[in-house]
Structure formats: structure tokens, C-alpha cells
Design a protein around this motif. Structure first.
Motif, PDB file in Angstrom:
ATOM      1  N   LYS A 193      -2.006  -9.247   8.481  1.00 35.89           N
ATOM      2  CA  LYS A 193      -3.429  -9.058   8.774  1.00 35.89           C
ATOM      3  C   LYS A 193      -4.049  -7.948   7.955  1.00 35.89           C
ATOM      4  CE  LYS A 193      -3.227 -10.935  13.444  1.00 35.89           C
ATOM      5  NZ  LYS A 193      -3.566 -10.711  14.883  1.00 35.89           N
ATOM      6  N   GLY A 194      -5.202  -8.263   7.362  1.00 38.56           N
ATOM      7  CA  GLY A 194      -5.970  -7.257   6.644  1.00 38.56           C
ATOM      8  C   GLY A 194      -6.873  -6.501   7.586  1.00 38.56           C
ATOM      9  N   GLY A 195      -7.385  -5.371   7.108  1.00 37.79           N
ATOM     10  CA  GLY A 195      -8.284  -4.563   7.917  1.00 37.79           C
ATOM     11  C   GLY A 195      -7.927  -3.096   7.824  1.00 37.79           C
ATOM     12  N   TRP A 196      -8.402  -2.331   8.792  1.00 40.19           N
ATOM     13  CA  TRP A 196      -8.164  -0.889   8.849  1.00 40.19           C
ATOM     14  C   TRP A 196      -6.966  -0.592   9.757  1.00 40.19           C
ATOM     15  CZ3 TRP A 196     -10.914   3.393   6.820  1.00 40.19           C
ATOM     16  CH2 TRP A 196     -12.005   3.068   5.999  1.00 40.19           C
ATOM     17  N   TYR A 197      -6.124   0.304   9.283  1.00 40.55           N
ATOM     18  CA  TYR A 197      -4.969   0.760  10.056  1.00 40.55           C
ATOM     19  C   TYR A 197      -4.999   2.279  10.150  1.00 40.55           C
ATOM     20  CZ  TYR A 197      -2.810  -3.878   9.703  1.00 40.55           C
ATOM     21  OH  TYR A 197      -2.541  -5.220   9.811  1.00 40.55           O
ATOM     22  N   ALA A 198      -4.648   2.803  11.313  1.00 43.84           N
ATOM     23  CA  ALA A 198      -4.391   4.235  11.431  1.00 43.84           C
ATOM     24  C   ALA A 198      -3.050   4.539  10.758  1.00 43.84           C
ATOM     25  CB  ALA A 198      -4.347   4.638  12.902  1.00 43.84           C
ATOM     26  N   HIS A 199      -2.890   5.786  10.311  1.00 46.39           N
ATOM     27  CA  HIS A 199      -1.565   6.196   9.824  1.00 46.39           C
ATOM     28  C   HIS A 199      -0.525   5.931  10.917  1.00 46.39           C
ATOM     29  CE1 HIS A 199       0.758   9.521   7.417  1.00 46.39           C
ATOM     30  NE2 HIS A 199       1.384   8.367   7.425  1.00 46.39           N
ATOM     31  N   ALA A 200      -0.954   6.051  12.173  1.00 38.39           N
ATOM     32  CA  ALA A 200      -0.070   5.826  13.321  1.00 38.39           C
ATOM     33  C   ALA A 200       0.368   4.373  13.464  1.00 38.39           C
ATOM     34  CB  ALA A 200      -0.782   6.263  14.603  1.00 38.39           C
ATOM     35  N   HIS A 201      -0.222   3.467  12.678  1.00 39.96           N
ATOM     36  CA  HIS A 201       0.114   2.039  12.755  1.00 39.96           C
ATOM     37  C   HIS A 201       1.033   1.572  11.624  1.00 39.96           C
ATOM     38  CE1 HIS A 201      -4.163   1.528  14.687  1.00 39.96           C
ATOM     39  NE2 HIS A 201      -3.286   2.022  15.553  1.00 39.96           N
ATOM     40  N   VAL A 202       1.245   2.405  10.628  1.00 36.64           N
ATOM     41  CA  VAL A 202       1.932   1.954   9.415  1.00 36.64           C
ATOM     42  C   VAL A 202       3.447   1.984   9.601  1.00 36.64           C
ATOM     43  CG1 VAL A 202       2.213   2.320   6.941  1.00 36.64           C
ATOM     44  CG2 VAL A 202       0.022   2.846   8.036  1.00 36.64           C
ATOM     45  N   PRO A 203       4.129   0.858   9.345  1.00 41.45           N
ATOM     46  CA  PRO A 203       5.589   0.837   9.471  1.00 41.45           C
ATOM     47  C   PRO A 203       6.236   1.908   8.583  1.00 41.45           C
ATOM     48  CG  PRO A 203       4.723  -1.382   9.160  1.00 41.45           C
ATOM     49  CD  PRO A 203       3.589  -0.446   8.922  1.00 41.45           C
ATOM     50  N   GLU A 204       7.445   2.311   8.987  1.00 40.04           N
ATOM     51  CA  GLU A 204       8.271   3.278   8.246  1.00 40.04           C
ATOM     52  C   GLU A 204       7.705   4.696   8.273  1.00 40.04           C
ATOM     53  OE1 GLU A 204       9.022   1.896   4.278  1.00 40.04           O
ATOM     54  OE2 GLU A 204       9.993   0.050   4.949  1.00 40.04           O
ATOM     55  N   ASN A 205       6.623   4.929   9.017  1.00 41.05           N
ATOM     56  CA  ASN A 205       6.001   6.239   9.098  1.00 41.05           C
ATOM     57  C   ASN A 205       6.086   6.771  10.524  1.00 41.05           C
ATOM     58  OD1 ASN A 205       4.026   6.968   6.462  1.00 41.05           O
ATOM     59  ND2 ASN A 205       4.731   4.848   6.603  1.00 41.05           N
ATOM     60  N   ASP A 206       6.036   8.123  10.659  1.00 43.65           N
ATOM     61  CA  ASP A 206       6.131   8.702  11.999  1.00 43.65           C
ATOM     62  C   ASP A 206       4.906   9.533  12.368  1.00 43.65           C
ATOM     63  OD1 ASP A 206       6.453  10.878  10.349  1.00 43.65           O
ATOM     64  OD2 ASP A 206       8.516  11.320  10.977  1.00 43.65           O
ATOM     65  N   HIS A 207       3.874   9.556  11.512  1.00 45.97           N
ATOM     66  CA  HIS A 207       2.672  10.321  11.831  1.00 45.97           C
ATOM     67  C   HIS A 207       1.850   9.594  12.897  1.00 45.97           C
ATOM     68  CE1 HIS A 207       2.436  13.082   8.077  1.00 45.97           C
ATOM     69  NE2 HIS A 207       3.698  12.812   8.380  1.00 45.97           N
ATOM     70  N   THR A 208       1.069  10.356  13.640  1.00 47.51           N
ATOM     71  CA  THR A 208       0.282   9.769  14.731  1.00 47.51           C
ATOM     72  C   THR A 208      -1.225   9.916  14.520  1.00 47.51           C
ATOM     73  OG1 THR A 208       0.383  11.837  15.973  1.00 47.51           O
ATOM     74  CG2 THR A 208       2.119  10.197  16.405  1.00 47.51           C
ATOM     75  N   ASP A 209      -1.633  10.340  13.322  1.00 48.59           N
ATOM     76  CA  ASP A 209      -3.058  10.513  13.045  1.00 48.59           C
ATOM     77  C   ASP A 209      -3.708   9.147  12.736  1.00 48.59           C
ATOM     78  OD1 ASP A 209      -1.380  10.712  10.600  1.00 48.59           O
ATOM     79  OD2 ASP A 209      -3.290  10.921   9.565  1.00 48.59           O
TER      80      ASP A 209
END
Length: 298
Positions: free
Chosen positions: A170-186
Motif C-alpha cells: 500500500k502506498g501513502g504516508w507512514y509514520a517512522h513507527a510503521h516502517v518495518p525493521e525500525n524501532d523508532h516510535t515517532d
């Protein structure tokens, strides 16, 4: 064609571009710089745009986004063209593609941390700031095909939830908190999309009602008068289907038949034009013209 470099931003090309993966849908990733750990009880002073700009063009270039955005001043800086990946999210070798997983993957870093103090006032959330420059930023991102949707939900808190399947499809806007392989919550919050309002088409101005030509004088319409004005009047009377039909004509000579046709017009509008004597005056001239041209309904 969309601009690879945002026109409203300062441009600092860091080099080292790498193409994005067009088999994935277009995306944008929302970040905050989170420079300090402040709290409601202990807010801290805002870190300036200039300081972050120096960081991303210097020691922090290995983690630079596409766009650095100051929501207090509206300042914008760009480090990579839209068709290149930038480097603000973790992207493990052999794992889920993150920095490149889209026709574009535009990464936006807002210069903000929770409970930042700017101009004497503390701001708990990004959406509490003036969000200057957001309209221009959103317009540029949207011009690259990123839809106005949050596939994982618009961020409203500093919690993470991630789905590799959603990210891939799915295209669109993602928070950094949504990106796989990442642990940030912003970023914790993000401004609403600016709706593009299509201006209503202006209503066409009504065409001005064509006025009858100036009345030339009664003597042009007496029995036997020969002139161009008589021809005009006869053409109008013929178009309006007043009185007996012509077998020959209209002509430039006033005949008894023309007098009868004038009388028929006057009889129809007796209150305004009477008596129905067949003598053409200014008002009869005007009515004959208006009926013939459709200005006045019969």
C-alpha cells in the motif's frame, strides 16, 4: 512532470543517489528529529533549523532524509532528489526494503521534539506548532503520486505497529513507527492533509440584451416610403410572423400589407402599443425588433 527538487526548499545535494524500487507503490515517511528528551514538567529550548541543517550536511549525512522541515519558521532543505532513496530509516541487508520500497519513498524530518520551547511557548505535539510550510510540502509530496492516506493509521501517539505486508502493498504516508525493521516510535502526530479545493467555475455572465437600433423617425414608415429602415422593419415583422404573409418581400417600400403587419403587432401588445393603427413609432419599432431577435417572448 513533478519536480525532483522541491522548488520552495534550499537544495543541498549530498550526492550518492540510489534509485528507488518502482515495483512498490509511492510512499512518504513522517519523522521528527527528536533532538532532546524533554517533558511537560521540564520542557527544553527548541533546536534550530540551522543546527540540524549543519548536522545533516556534516556528521549526520549518513542518516539524512529527503526534506528537513521547520514547522515554526517554514524553512525547508532538501538533500536527495525525489527519485533517489534517502537514509533516514534502517534498511537491513537482505530484509524488507525500506528506504527504496516505492516509486518514491520521500522521507520528511520535522525539526521538533515533544515539549520543545519556541519563542517562550512549550509545544507538546508537532500538530500544536504553526506547521508553517506544510501546505507547500504536502503539495510537493502529492505531486509524486503519494496518496493522502495512512495505511497504518495517522499517528496520534508514540506507539509502534508495523506490518510488512501493508508496507509492501500500500502506498501513502507512514509514520517512522510503521516502517518495518525500525524501532523508532515517532512522529507522534502529523498535520492533516490540506484539501485541494477546485475553484468553482464562474457562472457565465449573462449576455447583454441587444438593444434595438435607434428609431429613425416616423416618416420612414408611412405608406409608400422607400428606405433601408422600412426594409429592416419589414424583416422583423416577417420574422415575428405578424399579420398577412408576404408573397413578395420584404422590400424597402412600405405597402398596405406592411401597415397591416404593424397593426397586428400593435394589436397583440395593445396595452403597450395601442391603438393598432399601423403607424410605426419608437415603441412599436422596439417591440418588432425584440420579438424578431428573441429578446421578447411573444
Amino acid at each position: 512532470m513533478a519536480d525532483l527538487w522541491m522548488p520552495e526548499a534550499e537544495h543541498y545535494d549530498l550526492g550518492d543517489p540510489a534509485p528507488t524500487d518502482s515495483k512498490f507503490p509511492p510512499k512518504a515517511i513522517a519523522h521528527i528529529t527528536w533532538d532532546k528528551n524533554a517533558s511537560e514538567a521540564k520542557p527544553q529550548a527548541h533546536v534550530s533549523f540551522g543546527r540540524l541543517l549543519a548536522y545533516f550536511t556534516g556528521a549526520g549525512r549518513a542518516s539524512a532524509p529527503h526534506i528537513l522541515w521547520d514547522p515554526f519558521t517554514g524553512q525547508l532543505a532538501q538533500f536527495y532528489p525525489a527519485n533517489s532513496r534517502s537514509k533516514s530509516v534502517a534498511d537491513k541487508a537482505g530484509g524488507t526494503r525500506t528506504n527504496r520500497a516505492g516509486k518514491v519513498v520521500l522521507q520528511i524530518e520535522a525539526v521538533f521534539f515533544p515539549h520543545t520551547i519556541y519563542d517562550g511557548k512549550a509545544y507538546a505535539q508537532l500538530i500544536d506548532t504553526p506547521c508553517k510550510g506544510w501546505a507547500e510540502l504536502h503539495r510537493w509530496v502529492k505531486s509524486h503520486g503519494v496518496p493522502d492516506v495512512w495505511p497504518m493509521g495517522r499517528p496520534t501517539s508514540f506507539t509502534s505497529h508495523r506490518s510488512e505486508e501493508t508496507w509492501a502493498k500500500k502506498g501513502g504516508w507512514y509514520a517512522h513507527a510503521h516502517v518495518p525493521e525500525n524501532d523508532h516510535t515517532d512522529p507522534g502526530s502529523w498535520p492533516a492533509f490540506k484539501r485541494t479545493v477546485t475553484p468553482a467555475k464562474p457562472k457565465p455572465k449573462p449576455k447583454p440584451t441587444p438593444a434595438a437600433p435607434p428609431f429613425p423617425g416616423r416618416h420612414f414608415f408611412v405608406l409608400g416610403a422607400k428606405n433601408v429602415h422600412a426594409l429592416k422593419l419589414q424583416k422583423w415583422l416577417h420574422a415575428g410572423k405578424w399579420g398577412p404573409a408576404y408573397t413578395v418581400g420584404p422590400s424597402d417600400v412600405m405597402t398596405q400589407k406592411d401597415i397591416q403587419k404593424v397593426a397586428a403587432l400593435q394589436a397583440h401588445y395593445l396595452r403597450e402599443l395601442g391603438p393598432a393603427d399601423g403607424l410605426c413609432g419608437p415603441l412599436t419599432w422596439k417591440y418588432a425588433y425584440e420579438v424578431a431577435t428573441g429578446v421578447r417572448r411573444r
